[in-house]
Design an enzyme around this catalytic site. Structure first.
Site, PDB file in Angstrom:
ATOM      1  N   ASP A 219     -52.053  35.731 -41.738  1.00 38.97           N
ATOM      2  CA  ASP A 219     -52.839  34.571 -41.295  1.00 38.97           C
ATOM      3  C   ASP A 219     -54.191  35.090 -40.810  1.00 38.97           C
ATOM      4  O   ASP A 219     -54.245  36.095 -40.093  1.00 38.97           O
ATOM      5  CB  ASP A 219     -52.081  33.848 -40.156  1.00 38.97           C
ATOM      6  CG  ASP A 219     -52.634  32.446 -39.885  1.00 38.97           C
ATOM      7  OD1 ASP A 219     -53.519  31.984 -40.629  1.00 38.97           O
ATOM      8  OD2 ASP A 219     -52.165  31.819 -38.914  1.00 38.97           O
TER       9      ASP A 219
ATOM     10  N   GLU B  91     -49.096  24.142 -40.979  1.00 43.46           N
ATOM     11  CA  GLU B  91     -49.049  25.099 -39.863  1.00 43.46           C
ATOM     12  C   GLU B  91     -49.855  24.555 -38.684  1.00 43.46           C
ATOM     13  O   GLU B  91     -49.492  24.702 -37.528  1.00 43.46           O
ATOM     14  CB  GLU B  91     -49.616  26.463 -40.293  1.00 43.46           C
ATOM     15  CG  GLU B  91     -49.500  27.565 -39.215  1.00 43.46           C
ATOM     16  CD  GLU B  91     -50.718  27.701 -38.314  1.00 43.46           C
ATOM     17  OE1 GLU B  91     -50.587  28.281 -37.224  1.00 43.46           O
ATOM     18  OE2 GLU B  91     -51.804  27.214 -38.674  1.00 43.46           O
TER      19      GLU B  91
ATOM     20  N   HIS C  28     -61.636  28.137 -36.239  1.00 45.88           N
ATOM     21  CA  HIS C  28     -61.650  26.701 -35.961  1.00 45.88           C
ATOM     22  C   HIS C  28     -63.055  26.165 -35.693  1.00 45.88           C
ATOM     23  O   HIS C  28     -63.244  25.316 -34.808  1.00 45.88           O
ATOM     24  CB  HIS C  28     -60.697  26.362 -34.797  1.00 45.88           C
ATOM     25  CG  HIS C  28     -59.251  26.459 -35.202  1.00 45.88           C
ATOM     26  ND1 HIS C  28     -58.206  26.138 -34.364  1.00 45.88           N
ATOM     27  CD2 HIS C  28     -58.665  26.836 -36.379  1.00 45.88           C
ATOM     28  CE1 HIS C  28     -57.059  26.315 -35.005  1.00 45.88           C
ATOM     29  NE2 HIS C  28     -57.309  26.746 -36.222  1.00 45.88           N
TER      30      HIS C  28
HETATM   31 ZN    ZN Z   1     -55.876  27.607 -37.623  1.00 44.14          ZN
END
Ligand code: ZN
Length: 298
Positions: free
Chosen positions: A193, A154, A262
């Site tokens: 997600d 992804e 992230h």
């Molecule tokens: Zn990510």
């Protein structure tokens, strides 16, 4: 029947009813947490790594333990770093009809070379929830076949998210399903997600199919989780987009309002079992409504 017989009958009946409600499978966030923890323990899991192969084996093993058949869908992705071998996992829980409703997640983690990124929420959380949902749905009599989709690739290989360097797994699945003529049988897709944030809040993802989003938001409210499901909209590029483009109704349940997103902080400290519970409860309780809607749009 005697009076004593009648009351014994009632006692037995009550016992049966309570045993039945007692057996209704509920989402177990302890199990989901364990799935999350195990994935994080494999370390960074970028596409093509030994750790993602380990993660994939874990997914297949857990599916097997739940009596679900999982198959690997290998392919070679052309990335800015050259060709990378990727493998989706596609699992099927047969239902009364062959048409399918899919629950999806990605299990790769974004490649960072300058810090250790283990993706507790971004990769592990949604995969953990889909695994636990699979275990429950395998025990249920499903009107539609349920497909569990675990996507590789992804994440963009480059630091920046720029097409076509992202969503390799979902794009590959859609392409293959289209070629095989099985895409039309996919009636709805619920993508999860980043669902682990201990400070959970979802905005309505604005590319998503409104009726699917509505069902999930209404279910969350009904279950008393409304405070985590906001009515603000925001557009997010994710694995549901290739499906939407192919005409499959799809929703992305994603909490991008996550300070650890992230970063090296996307670890066990930033996520919670409680958040997995909320998401699991909501998706499971949304299934009958989704099935009803799919049935009515035939
Ligand atoms: Zn990510």
């Amino acid at each position: 029947m005697t009076r004593a017989g009648a009351s014994l009958f009632l006692v037995l009946l009550a016992a049966c009813v309570s045993a039945q409600t007692g057996n209704a499978p509920t989402f177990d966030s302890n199990r989901a947490w364990e799935h999350l923890r195990r994935q994080v323990s494999f370390g960074p899991r970028p596409s093509g790594s030994a750790a993602i192969a380990e993660n994939r084996r874990y997914i297949l093993e857990q599916l097997r333990a739940a009596g679900i058949e999982g198959r690997q869908q290998p392919f070679e992705a052309q990335t800015p770093l050259g060709p990378i071998k990727m493998v989706n996992v596609v699992a099927t829980i047969p239902g009364s009809r062959r048409e399918r409703i899919a629950l999806a997640t990605h299990f790769d983690t974004k490649l960072y070379r300058d810090f250790r990124f283990v993706g507790a929420s971004d990769g592990a959380s949604s995969t953990a929830v889909v695994l636990e949902l699979g275990r429950l749905l395998a025990q249920r009599k499903n009107p539609y076949t349920i497909e569990l989709l675990f996507f590789d690739g992804e994440e963009a290989v480059n630091e920046e998210w720029r097409d076509p360097d992202n969503r390799y797994g979902s794009k590959h699945y859609v392409e293959q399903a289209r070629k095989a003529g099985s895409l039309a049988g996919l009636k709805a897709l619920v993508l999860l997600d980043l669902v682990g944030d201990r400070n959970l809040n979802f905005r309505r993802e604005s590319n998503s199919t409104p009726w699917l989003t509505d069902i999930i938001w209404a279910t969350a409210k009904r279950l008393g989780y409304g405070e985590h499901f906001w009515y603000q909209q925001s557009p997010i590029e994710d694995d549901h987009i290739p499906f939407l483009r192919a005409g499959v109704p799809a929703v992305d349940l994603i909490d991008l309002d996550y300070p650890a997103w992230h970063t090296a902080q996307d670890t066990l400290d930033s996520v919670s079992a409680r958040s997995l519970q909320i998401v699991g409860d909501v998706v499971l309780a949304s299934m009958p409504e989704i099935e009803k809607r799919v049935a009515s749009t035939k």
